[in-house]
Design a protein around this motif. Structure first.
Motif, short mmCIF file in Angstrom:
data_model
loop_
_atom_site.label_atom_id
_atom_site.label_comp_id
_atom_site.label_asym_id
_atom_site.label_seq_id
_atom_site.Cartn_x
_atom_site.Cartn_y
_atom_site.Cartn_z
N PRO A 18 0.82 -1.24 0.00
CA PRO A 18 0.00 0.00 0.00
C PRO A 18 0.84 1.27 0.00
O PRO A 18 0.43 2.29 -0.57
CB PRO A 18 -0.81 -0.12 1.30
CG PRO A 18 -0.80 -1.58 1.64
CD PRO A 18 0.52 -2.08 1.17
N PHE A 19 2.02 1.22 0.59
CA PHE A 19 2.87 2.41 0.65
C PHE A 19 3.64 2.58 -0.66
O PHE A 19 3.95 3.71 -1.05
CB PHE A 19 3.82 2.30 1.84
CG PHE A 19 3.12 2.07 3.15
CD1 PHE A 19 2.40 3.09 3.75
CD2 PHE A 19 3.14 0.83 3.75
CE1 PHE A 19 1.73 2.88 4.93
CE2 PHE A 19 2.47 0.60 4.94
CZ PHE A 19 1.75 1.63 5.53
N ALA A 20 3.92 1.47 -1.35
CA ALA A 20 4.54 1.57 -2.67
C ALA A 20 3.61 2.29 -3.63
O ALA A 20 4.05 3.07 -4.49
CB ALA A 20 4.88 0.17 -3.18
N GLU A 21 2.30 2.06 -3.50
CA GLU A 21 1.33 2.73 -4.36
C GLU A 21 1.31 4.24 -4.13
O GLU A 21 0.90 5.00 -5.01
CB GLU A 21 -0.06 2.14 -4.12
CG GLU A 21 -0.19 0.69 -4.55
CD GLU A 21 -1.56 0.12 -4.27
OE1 GLU A 21 -2.38 0.84 -3.65
OE2 GLU A 21 -1.82 -1.03 -4.65
N ARG A 22 1.76 4.66 -2.95
CA ARG A 22 1.82 6.10 -2.66
C ARG A 22 3.16 6.70 -3.07
O ARG A 22 3.41 7.89 -2.83
CB ARG A 22 1.59 6.32 -1.16
CG ARG A 22 0.17 5.99 -0.72
CD ARG A 22 0.08 5.90 0.80
NE ARG A 22 0.69 7.02 1.48
CZ ARG A 22 0.89 7.07 2.81
NH1 ARG A 22 0.50 6.05 3.56
NH2 ARG A 22 1.45 8.12 3.36
N GLY A 23 4.05 5.88 -3.64
CA GLY A 23 5.33 6.40 -4.09
C GLY A 23 6.40 6.45 -3.03
O GLY A 23 7.47 7.05 -3.24
N LEU A 24 6.15 5.82 -1.87
CA LEU A 24 7.13 5.83 -0.79
C LEU A 24 8.16 4.72 -0.99
O LEU A 24 7.91 3.72 -1.67
CB LEU A 24 6.43 5.65 0.55
CG LEU A 24 5.43 6.76 0.93
CD1 LEU A 24 4.71 6.40 2.22
CD2 LEU A 24 6.13 8.10 1.06
N LEU A 25 9.31 4.90 -0.38
CA LEU A 25 10.39 3.92 -0.47
C LEU A 25 10.39 3.02 0.76
O LEU A 25 10.21 3.50 1.88
CB LEU A 25 11.75 4.62 -0.55
CG LEU A 25 12.10 5.39 -1.82
CD1 LEU A 25 13.49 6.00 -1.68
CD2 LEU A 25 12.04 4.49 -3.03
N PRO A 26 10.65 1.70 0.59
CA PRO A 26 10.85 0.84 1.75
C PRO A 26 12.28 1.01 2.26
O PRO A 26 13.20 1.33 1.49
CB PRO A 26 10.64 -0.56 1.17
CG PRO A 26 11.10 -0.46 -0.24
CD PRO A 26 10.74 0.95 -0.69
N GLY A 27 12.47 0.83 3.52
CA GLY A 27 13.82 0.93 4.07
C GLY A 27 13.89 0.35 5.46
O GLY A 27 12.87 0.21 6.15
N ARG A 28 15.10 0.00 5.87
CA ARG A 28 15.31 -0.50 7.23
C ARG A 28 16.13 0.49 8.01
O ARG A 28 17.14 1.04 7.52
CB ARG A 28 16.02 -1.86 7.21
CG ARG A 28 15.94 -2.55 8.58
CD ARG A 28 16.23 -4.01 8.54
NE ARG A 28 15.74 -4.62 9.78
CZ ARG A 28 16.02 -5.85 10.17
NH1 ARG A 28 16.79 -6.63 9.41
NH2 ARG A 28 15.55 -6.34 11.30
#
Length: 383
Positions: free
Chosen positions: A44-54
């Protein structure tokens, strides 16, 4: 598609699909523990254009986050809730603004799979998260000082409660003159750590480091222990280079100074990641009833044979636990430690649970009345 070129606005569903596909083929975060389940959680956050990260490190409202576009510095303003158990922590997986934000923000955290939590030393009855999404909790104990089995049991209770698999590492094994003595010390710790691997290790000679590295390669490990336990030296041995600052311990008591001041997440060359933590002076329990039960599994099993289901294992008739102490099957030290940790855990839970506080008050009053009645009966017999 380069993640560094993502716009700040939300992409279309097709571009979001392409984003996911691109990520799946490259897996730039795989060395940090990213997997298909995290990817699905992040969708769902990828659809908002956000990046995943640790989160690699947290420091004064900012944190270093490794993303597919590289490591970025991000502001944590949006993930500072009133609940201290929900603040951003090393090991968290996060959704971060794409390139272009100034400053960049951590927008949200993904639900944690596991979390290592202790109670703070403050009077506010708060929990403190030391590491998130951990698979192995490595408890480092120095053989340069006398073993404190009670402290090891305390660490293990929190480790079991976290959801991670505990492991006790006896460091500085090279300082023990004979290998047979190290073997005996390992056996002593094993009696206090049922179901937990215990490993003698020397970063100086390399003894046991390869075994530990093989275990740590299977996910995320957090390294815990007191100052002077040799955590930073051990971390350097696992990393194959001097990344962490190391200082000598004091000869007078074998204790060391805090060389690690923040919690850092580091990728191991043989696979897996390691979270190194500052030395812990205090290790307070935090709602760790299940963990205490696992540390003292033999007592919990014996308790099933007690005459009364709510037996406190103090002076009750038909107590299977006390019977085991009398026969020497159960060391009295183990029972004393079990009682201590159970009382402490009950106390910390009661501070945040009004219903439990009321139950404890009723229990104390009942036991007090029973004690007074027994004393009166005894006096009556003596007259």
């Amino acid at each position: 598609m380069s993640f560094s070129s993502l716009p700040g606005s939300s992409p279309s569903s097709s571009s979001a699909s392409a984003l996911s596909s691109a990520f799946s083929s490259a897996h730039p975060l795989r060395p940090y523990g990213w997997d298909a389940e995290w990817e699905a959680e992040f969708a769902p956050f990828a659809e908002r254009g956000l990046l995943p990260g640790r989160v690699l490190r947290v420091d004064r409202g900012l944190c270093d986050v490794v993303t597919p576009a590289g490591t970025v510095r991000a502001d944590t303003e949006f993930v500072v809730p009133r609940d201290p158990m929900k603040v951003v922590c090393t090991g968290d997986w996060a959704a971060v603004d794409p390139e272009g934000g100034n400053p960049r923000y951590v927008r949200t955290l993904l639900p944690r799979r596991t979390a290592f939590v202790r109670s703070t030393s403050s009077k506010r009855s708060e929990g403190q998260i030391l590491a998130a999404n951990v698979d192995h909790a490595i408890v480092a104990v120095s053989l340069a000082a006398e073993l404190d089995l009670g402290r090891i049991e305390r660490f293990l209770a929190l480790a079991w409660e976290s959801g991670a698999q505990p492991l006790v590492v006896l460091t500085k094994a090279d300082l023990v003159p004979e290998a047979v003595t190290v073997s005996h010390l390992v056996q002593d710790v094993e009696t206090a750590a049922p179901g937990v691997p215990v490993l003698g290790v020397s970063a100086a000679t390399g003894e046991g480091v390869d075994v530990l590295a093989a275990i740590a390669s299977g996910g995320t490990s957090v390294l815990l222990g007191q100052s002077g336990a040799g955590k930073s030296t051990l971390a350097n041995a696992l990393l194959g280079e001097d990344v962490m600052d190391v200082r000598a311990t004091r000869d007078v008591d074998g204790k060391g100074r805090h060389t690690t001041t923040t919690r850092n997440l580091l990728v191991l060359p043989g696979g897996g990641v390691l979270i190194d933590t500052p030395g812990l002076r205090g290790v307070g329990l935090w709602d760790a009833g299940t963990g205490v039960g696992q540390v003292f599994a033999e007592i919990e099993e014996l308790a099933g044979g007690c005459r009364f289901h709510d037996c406190a294992h103090t002076a009750e008739p038909g107590c299977a636990v006390l019977a085991a102490v009398d026969t020497g099957t159960l060391p009295e030290r183990r029972l004393d430690s079990y009682r201590k940790l159970m009382r402490e855990n009950q106390w910390i839970v009661a501070k945040t649970d009004a219903r439990l506080r009321a139950e404890l008050r009723r229990d104390w009053k009942r036991k007090g009345a029973e004690g007074r009645a027994a004393m009166e009966a005894k006096r009556g017999r003596q007259v």
